[in-house]
Design an enzyme around this catalytic site. Sequence first.
Site, PDB file in Angstrom:
ATOM      1  N   ASN A  87       8.286  -4.085  -8.016  1.00  0.00           N
ATOM      2  CA  ASN A  87       9.912  -3.441  -8.046  1.00  0.00           C
ATOM      3  C   ASN A  87      10.806  -4.334  -7.506  1.00  0.00           C
ATOM      4  O   ASN A  87      12.063  -4.209  -7.933  1.00  0.00           O
ATOM      5  CB  ASN A  87       9.840  -2.116  -7.525  1.00  0.00           C
ATOM      6  CG  ASN A  87      11.098  -1.704  -7.064  1.00  0.00           C
ATOM      7  OD1 ASN A  87      12.128  -1.194  -8.091  1.00  0.00           O
ATOM      8  ND2 ASN A  87      11.655  -1.451  -5.849  1.00  0.00           N
ATOM      9  N   TYR A 154      19.803 -13.813 -12.684  1.00  0.00           N
ATOM     10  CA  TYR A 154      19.042 -12.704 -12.966  1.00  0.00           C
ATOM     11  C   TYR A 154      18.712 -12.437 -14.346  1.00  0.00           C
ATOM     12  O   TYR A 154      17.574 -12.301 -14.655  1.00  0.00           O
ATOM     13  CB  TYR A 154      20.275 -11.592 -12.624  1.00  0.00           C
ATOM     14  CG  TYR A 154      19.679 -10.156 -12.411  1.00  0.00           C
ATOM     15  CD1 TYR A 154      18.717  -9.939 -11.514  1.00  0.00           C
ATOM     16  CD2 TYR A 154      19.842  -9.146 -13.500  1.00  0.00           C
ATOM     17  CE1 TYR A 154      17.902  -8.568 -11.675  1.00  0.00           C
ATOM     18  CE2 TYR A 154      19.211  -7.995 -13.470  1.00  0.00           C
ATOM     19  CZ  TYR A 154      18.574  -7.453 -12.455  1.00  0.00           C
ATOM     20  OH  TYR A 154      17.845  -6.383 -12.218  1.00  0.00           O
ATOM     21  N   LYS A 158      14.413 -12.411 -14.948  1.00  0.00           N
ATOM     22  CA  LYS A 158      13.852 -11.112 -15.820  1.00  0.00           C
ATOM     23  C   LYS A 158      13.335 -11.519 -17.215  1.00  0.00           C
ATOM     24  O   LYS A 158      12.343 -10.809 -17.461  1.00  0.00           O
ATOM     25  CB  LYS A 158      15.001 -10.040 -15.744  1.00  0.00           C
ATOM     26  CG  LYS A 158      15.419  -9.489 -14.505  1.00  0.00           C
ATOM     27  CD  LYS A 158      14.206  -8.993 -13.793  1.00  0.00           C
ATOM     28  CE  LYS A 158      14.567  -8.143 -12.651  1.00  0.00           C
ATOM     29  NZ  LYS A 158      13.389  -7.860 -11.907  1.00  0.00           N
ATOM     30  N   THR A 191      22.040   2.533  -7.289  1.00  0.00           N
ATOM     31  CA  THR A 191      21.219   1.859  -6.326  1.00  0.00           C
ATOM     32  C   THR A 191      22.196   0.988  -5.495  1.00  0.00           C
ATOM     33  O   THR A 191      23.265   0.861  -5.831  1.00  0.00           O
ATOM     34  CB  THR A 191      19.918   1.387  -6.865  1.00  0.00           C
ATOM     35  OG1 THR A 191      20.534   0.293  -7.721  1.00  0.00           O
ATOM     36  CG2 THR A 191      19.138   2.387  -7.537  1.00  0.00           C
TER      37      THR A 191
END
Length: 251
Positions: A87, A154, A158, A191
């Site tokens: 995660n 990023y 990913k 988050t």
Amino acid sequence: MKYGIVTGASKGLGEGIAKKMLDKKINLIAVSRTENQEFRQAAANAGVQYEFYPCDLSSVSDVSNVFNEIAAALFNREPETVYLVNNAGVIEPIDLAGALEETAILDNIQVNLAAPVLICNLFLKKAEETGSQLYIANVTSGAAERPVHGWSMYCSTKAAINMFTRTAALELNNRQSTSKIIAYSPGIMDTGMQETIRSSTQDAFIEIGKFREYKEKNMLKSPGEVGEALVRLLLDGDVENGRVYYVNELL
């Protein structure tokens, strides 16, 4: 016995996943820089084991040392099923290609790509040797599938973890392994990563207004809700090897 290993477990989505695993009476191994003290009491209440391993996932040596220690201890117990959730992730650097800091580039690659690949590689090997049932979920992002201004690292890492997941799944299927590996795209959640995104600049991240609006209009999902959807999927056991699952498909 069933065991869950969650990286980045102390907060955000990792915390949501870890708490739901404890609720489902799965023995938890939490890995993060700092410990979430709530897990100890939650594990005691559920009557399951809980272990915490501090680890800096941006350090290759730390990842190797910590996860070799975890794997050696865990697979010696001959677990029935192991759920591994990679995660932990970082959004930084948020900036234009040509203005990225070298250290931030390398940290992004290490945390988002190299660390989960190293961990998957080790656990797939140990599961094969011991005959344990292994389910791996690599947390990905919608940014893996489209370019986002300011997110070149990023998006790239990913996208790479998605392809690693698909390729590893193909190999598992070809050798008729019982292990499964999937990717999980959790959508937009409330988050710390979202806070980081909203604190960037318009020049570095051209879509910043949209992301601030998500927060202002209460459009962000809770990490608990998103974590519960993943745990429910894993425990069901009927997962499609190599598939990228999207949270909205599961809610």
